[in-house]
Motif scaffolding. Structure first.
Motif, short mmCIF file in Angstrom:
data_model
loop_
_atom_site.label_atom_id
_atom_site.label_comp_id
_atom_site.label_asym_id
_atom_site.label_seq_id
_atom_site.Cartn_x
_atom_site.Cartn_y
_atom_site.Cartn_z
N LYS A 2 58.68 62.44 14.34
CA LYS A 2 59.06 61.85 13.24
C LYS A 2 58.65 60.10 13.26
CE LYS A 2 62.03 60.94 9.16
NZ LYS A 2 63.40 61.50 8.72
N ILE A 3 57.77 59.69 12.30
CA ILE A 3 57.61 58.09 12.47
C ILE A 3 58.31 57.47 11.36
CG2 ILE A 3 56.00 56.56 12.19
CD1 ILE A 3 53.77 58.43 13.42
N ALA A 14 51.81 40.61 -3.78
CA ALA A 14 50.24 40.58 -3.77
C ALA A 14 49.51 41.42 -2.84
CB ALA A 14 49.79 38.97 -3.39
N TYR A 15 50.33 41.76 -1.71
CA TYR A 15 49.80 42.63 -0.83
C TYR A 15 50.62 43.78 -0.64
CZ TYR A 15 48.45 37.86 0.90
OH TYR A 15 47.97 36.92 0.83
N LEU A 16 51.81 43.79 -1.24
CA LEU A 16 52.75 45.04 -0.95
C LEU A 16 51.95 46.51 -1.26
CD1 LEU A 16 55.42 45.95 0.43
CD2 LEU A 16 56.27 45.46 -2.08
N LYS A 17 51.38 46.54 -2.53
CA LYS A 17 50.85 47.94 -2.85
C LYS A 17 49.77 48.26 -1.97
CE LYS A 17 48.64 50.04 -6.91
NZ LYS A 17 49.83 51.30 -7.22
N LYS A 18 48.97 47.54 -1.52
CA LYS A 18 48.08 48.02 -0.33
C LYS A 18 48.64 48.54 0.99
CE LYS A 18 43.45 46.83 1.66
NZ LYS A 18 42.43 45.73 1.75
N SER A 19 49.86 47.64 1.30
CA SER A 19 50.41 48.25 2.57
C SER A 19 51.00 49.43 2.33
CB SER A 19 51.40 46.96 2.46
OG SER A 19 52.25 47.42 3.88
N ILE A 20 51.65 49.71 1.24
CA ILE A 20 52.38 51.03 1.11
C ILE A 20 51.27 52.19 0.99
CG2 ILE A 20 53.73 52.35 -0.68
CD1 ILE A 20 55.21 49.90 -1.29
N GLU A 21 50.06 52.00 0.23
CA GLU A 21 49.24 52.82 0.01
C GLU A 21 48.64 53.25 1.34
OE1 GLU A 21 48.28 54.72 -2.43
OE2 GLU A 21 49.42 53.76 -4.16
N SER A 22 48.51 52.43 2.46
CA SER A 22 47.83 52.91 3.67
C SER A 22 48.92 53.56 4.38
CB SER A 22 47.73 51.44 4.48
OG SER A 22 48.83 50.90 5.12
N VAL A 23 49.97 53.66 3.96
CA VAL A 23 51.04 54.53 4.68
C VAL A 23 50.75 56.10 3.97
CG1 VAL A 23 53.28 55.56 5.21
CG2 VAL A 23 52.83 52.94 5.39
N LEU A 24 50.69 55.90 2.71
CA LEU A 24 50.40 57.33 2.07
C LEU A 24 49.28 57.98 2.27
CD1 LEU A 24 51.63 56.21 -1.56
CD2 LEU A 24 52.90 57.91 -0.15
N ALA A 25 48.37 57.20 2.91
CA ALA A 25 47.06 57.81 3.03
C ALA A 25 46.83 58.24 4.43
CB ALA A 25 45.78 56.54 3.02
N GLN A 26 47.91 58.21 5.32
CA GLN A 26 47.74 58.77 6.62
C GLN A 26 47.49 60.37 6.83
OE1 GLN A 26 47.99 57.04 9.50
NE2 GLN A 26 47.57 55.52 8.00
N THR A 27 46.73 60.56 7.65
CA THR A 27 46.31 62.26 7.82
C THR A 27 47.70 62.95 8.52
OG1 THR A 27 45.26 61.61 10.06
CG2 THR A 27 43.74 61.68 7.89
N TYR A 28 48.46 62.08 8.96
CA TYR A 28 49.72 62.66 9.69
C TYR A 28 51.01 62.53 8.79
CZ TYR A 28 53.42 63.62 13.33
OH TYR A 28 54.43 63.86 13.82
N LYS A 73 68.15 50.02 11.42
CA LYS A 73 69.53 50.74 11.13
C LYS A 73 69.32 51.74 10.32
CE LYS A 73 72.70 47.05 12.38
NZ LYS A 73 73.68 45.79 11.99
N MET A 74 68.42 51.73 9.55
CA MET A 74 68.23 52.62 8.60
C MET A 74 67.17 53.70 8.98
SD MET A 74 67.58 50.12 5.18
CE MET A 74 67.14 51.41 4.00
N ALA A 75 66.62 53.69 10.00
CA ALA A 75 65.42 54.36 10.44
C ALA A 75 65.94 55.71 11.07
CB ALA A 75 64.67 53.78 11.44
N THR A 76 65.27 56.97 10.92
CA THR A 76 65.76 58.16 11.66
C THR A 76 64.84 58.92 12.43
OG1 THR A 76 64.91 59.28 9.55
CG2 THR A 76 67.20 58.69 9.24
N GLY A 77 63.73 57.95 12.53
CA GLY A 77 62.46 58.78 13.30
C GLY A 77 62.57 58.62 14.75
N ASP A 78 61.61 59.38 15.46
CA ASP A 78 61.61 59.25 16.95
C ASP A 78 60.95 58.13 17.33
OD1 ASP A 78 62.96 61.91 17.10
OD2 ASP A 78 61.17 62.45 16.05
N ILE A 79 59.96 57.89 16.54
CA ILE A 79 58.85 56.78 16.88
C ILE A 79 58.77 55.50 15.97
CG2 ILE A 79 56.31 56.19 17.14
CD1 ILE A 79 57.42 58.18 19.15
#
Length: 260
Positions: A2-3, A14-28, A73-79
């Protein structure tokens, strides 16, 4: 694996939406995205509220390092991967990172390449060092942006929290320690884009060398005291060192023909 994608943000609408969308677009698909906002007064909160998958908080903080610590501190991922609010990933980045960890089971951190967007002009950055000895004397290029690297959570647990009073070179501080304690590998894939627009913090640092230098000296004194005077000498004679003391030393050494 889990990442955990961790994004510190402040008035980055001005940038946040593109940043978030790039995570949503991941193939993993096995990831979480956490945004720690410093109490933005622009459109950032409206953007965050529009994405139901996000874990986010918006409150005053002590700067980027503080926000990064809160996010971890909020993260639960392995990576762990940090994504600044004005940068973005390429679609296969997470899959490439995970495959690299699976194919190199003893590695703790993976460093890839990235593109730098300088006001619309794209420049590849491929020559990042992964050697702590290079970083210790500020030699070569350290990974320019966290969009290009990922690491196991034990790395940050060992290195510790980012220094809250450090607002500019927390990445150099972290990488110097991570490279010293853990096994790092370099891959040739391009992971994302660092948006260097003249307004972000990296763009406005006047003298990055002298901001990094104290970290290098403190590191040498604590972890490699046998190298301290070597590190001090290398930093004093470094081509980027423009301090009065360094310039005087270089003039003296040049007269003595120690430096050509």
């Amino acid at each position: 694996m889990k990442i955990s994608v961790l994004t510190p943000a402040y008035n980055a609408g001005a940038y946040l939406k593109k940043s978030i969308e790039s995570v949503l677009a991941q193939t993993y698909s096995n990831w979480e995205h956490i945004v720690v906002d410093g109490g933005s007064t622009d459109q950032s909160l409206d953007i965050l509220k529009s994405y139901k998958h996000l874990k986010w908080v918006s409150e005053p903080d002590e700067g980027q390092s503080d926000a990064m610590n809160k996010a971890f501190k909020m993260a639960t991922g392995d990576i762990i991967i940090y994504l600044n609010a004005d940068d973005y990933f390429y679609p296969d980045a997470f899959k490439v990172f995970v495959d690299a960890f699976k194919n190199n089971t003893d590695c703790d951190m993976v460093v890839g390449n990235l593109d730098v967007d300088r006001n619309g002009m794209m420049e590849p950055s491929t020559n990042a060092t992964v050697l702590w000895k290079d970083l210790a004397v500020i030699k070569g290029r350290f990974p320019l942006n966290p969009v290009s690297y990922a690491y196991k959570r034990k790395v940050q647990e060992k290195v510790g929290a980012f220094p809250v009073d450090e607002h500019y070179t927390m990445d150099y501080w972290f990488l110097l320690h991570a490279f010293y304690f853990f096994k790092i590998i370099k891959i040739n894939d391009f992971m994302g884009c660092f948006v260097f627009d003249g307004n972000n913090k990296t763009s406005v640092i006047v003298d990055g060398f002298n901001v990094q230098k104290p970290h290098a000296l403190k590191f040498a004194k604590r972890y490699t005291p046998y190298r301290y005077f070597y590190v001090y000498w290398k930093l004093m004679s470094h081509p980027r060192n423009k301090s009065k003391q360094a310039l005087f030393l270089k003039r003296v050494l040049k007269k003595l023909k120690v430096l050509s």
